[in-house]
Design a protein around this motif. Structure first.
Motif, short mmCIF file in Angstrom:
data_model
loop_
_atom_site.label_atom_id
_atom_site.label_comp_id
_atom_site.label_asym_id
_atom_site.label_seq_id
_atom_site.Cartn_x
_atom_site.Cartn_y
_atom_site.Cartn_z
N LEU A 115 -9.35 5.29 -2.67
CA LEU A 115 -8.54 6.25 -3.43
C LEU A 115 -9.34 7.50 -3.76
CD1 LEU A 115 -5.87 6.90 -4.87
CD2 LEU A 115 -6.81 5.83 -6.91
N ASP B 111 0.56 3.33 -2.84
CA ASP B 111 0.16 1.98 -3.24
C ASP B 111 -1.36 1.90 -3.22
OD1 ASP B 111 -0.37 0.34 -0.30
OD2 ASP B 111 0.86 2.14 -0.25
N ASP C 70 0.58 -1.87 -7.38
CA ASP C 70 0.31 -0.90 -8.44
C ASP C 70 0.25 0.47 -7.77
OD1 ASP C 70 -0.40 0.47 -10.69
OD2 ASP C 70 -2.49 -0.20 -10.69
N ARG C 71 1.10 1.38 -8.19
CA ARG C 71 1.22 2.67 -7.50
C ARG C 71 0.85 3.84 -8.40
NH1 ARG C 71 6.18 0.09 -5.97
NH2 ARG C 71 6.24 -0.45 -3.76
N GLU C 72 0.52 4.94 -7.73
CA GLU C 72 0.35 6.22 -8.40
C GLU C 72 1.32 7.21 -7.77
OE1 GLU C 72 -3.58 7.71 -8.56
OE2 GLU C 72 -4.26 6.18 -9.98
N GLU C 73 1.60 8.28 -8.48
CA GLU C 73 2.47 9.32 -7.92
C GLU C 73 1.83 9.88 -6.66
OE1 GLU C 73 5.42 10.10 -8.83
OE2 GLU C 73 5.45 8.78 -10.57
N ALA D 280 -9.05 1.07 -5.22
CA ALA D 280 -9.55 1.60 -6.49
C ALA D 280 -10.78 0.85 -6.93
CB ALA D 280 -8.46 1.51 -7.56
#
Length: 341
Positions: free
Chosen positions: A165, A222, A215-218, A244
């Motif tokens: 990430l 994923d 678990d995602r972020e904008e 991460a």
């Protein structure tokens, strides 16, 4: 030996790694580089030519159809973001090219099937970049599992962790991976599919059911995946994949009725049923063959590549099932090559 000509489509980091390997194979000649950002294509062409080379020996294009029309190669090597694999693959096959496609083969099963069917009709070789199949530890694990060295397989646990990430957001990062809606990117498409393919290939079993949490972020990237699979023989498998992590780790552990195999990037360990017995570090044969060299040899020898497009469909199906399960909270069942709720 007749030289094979190669056109490169997509001129980012992956193309640089693979194209250098291809350039160094005997009787292989890269003749064109394609990227929507034509300066990226020119930059890669310049690197591959090197000092003293003929600047016209590798042409740069902004569209793969220009390459196919002007200097059609024997092989089209596709290193674009995953969502952009399909069109150059189909056009390349129509033009009579063999294909090397960076994994995943595609981002949906129908496109993957289209590529396979057209390749069969045109009698072309399509190799996919699932290079974990060339890892000595996994080659040996596959052999031992087939021989029943640990008895009946009862459970598989796999993990992959790295600092993926963070690397995508620095100056050298690949922005397409941060927007999966545009590119089909994400930790599953970029790294996790290596683990999925390795699990299916080493156990020689397809998958019957998938349950996944993400678990995602904008904008929907994923970054952490916890996945449970049921293989067709009923064996459960778990996968934990994260981008991460402060460090890197890859490991698959196979639990059998009379022993355990633990494989990572550089070693393979065997533990017997007796907890007092020492764990064995198994000897591994060095493998100097790259995924690119294997693909070129497959074309020349007539044998299948280490990961054919037909085999790569399974990982595409699994990625689709993982996404559906994570979005719906349901178990996704796969039967006879089709997903059934």
């Amino acid at each position: 030996m007749t030289a094979l000509t190669i056109g490169i489509v997509g001129c980012g980091r992956a193309a640089r790694i693979h194209s250098r390997r291809l350039r160094d194979i005997e009787a292989v000649r890269i003749t064109g580089c394609v990227d929507p950002e034509v300066e990226a294509a020119r930059a890669l062409a310049s690197e591959l030519i090197g000092s003293g080379g003929d600047p016209a020996s590798i042409q740069a294009f902004s569209d793969h159809q220009q390459l196919l029309a002007d200097t059609p190669p024997d092989v089209l090597a596709i290193f674009t973001p995953p969502r952009a694999h399909y069109r150059p693959a189909m056009d390349g096959l129509q033009a009579g090219c063999h294909l090397f496609i960076e994994k995943p083969l595609s981002t949906n099963t129908q496109e993957a099937v289209d590529i396979v069917n057209l390749a069969r009709g045109r009698d072309r070789v399509v190799g996919v970049g699932h290079q974990f199949r060339l890892a000595p530890s996994l080659i040996e694990a596959r052999r031992l599992l087939a021989e029943g060295a640990i008895g009946r397989l009862r459970l598989v646990m796999a993990v992959m962790a790295n600092s993926w990430l963070a690397t995508q957001r620095g100056p050298e990062g690949n922005a397409w991976r941060v927007d999966p809606k545009v590119s089909g990117g994400g930790i599953i498409a970029d790294d996790g599919d290596h683990l999925l393919d390795a699990l299916v290939w080493t156990t020689d079993r397809s998958v019957a059911e998938v349950s996944a949490f993400q678990d995602r972020e904008e904008p929907g990237l994923d970054i952490v995946n916890a996945i449970t699979l049921r293989l067709v023989d009923g064996t459960p498998a778990t996968l934990a994949i994260t981008g991460a992590s402060p460090g890197s780790l890859f490991e698959i552990t196979y639990f059998g009725e009379v022993g355990t195999l633990r494989a990572n990037a550089s070693s393979l360990r065997l533990a017997g049923a007796d907890p007092e017995a020492p764990v064995q570090d198994l000897p591994l044969h060095s493998n100097q063959t790259s995924i690119d060299g294997d693909f070129i040899d497959a074309i020349r020898s007539g044998r299948p590549p280490c990961c054919s497009a037909e085999q790569a469909i399974e990982t595409v199906r699994l990625q689709e099932a993982i996404a559906r399960s994570a979005a719906s909270g349901q178990i996704i069942r796969l039967a006879s090559g089709d997903e059934v709720l």
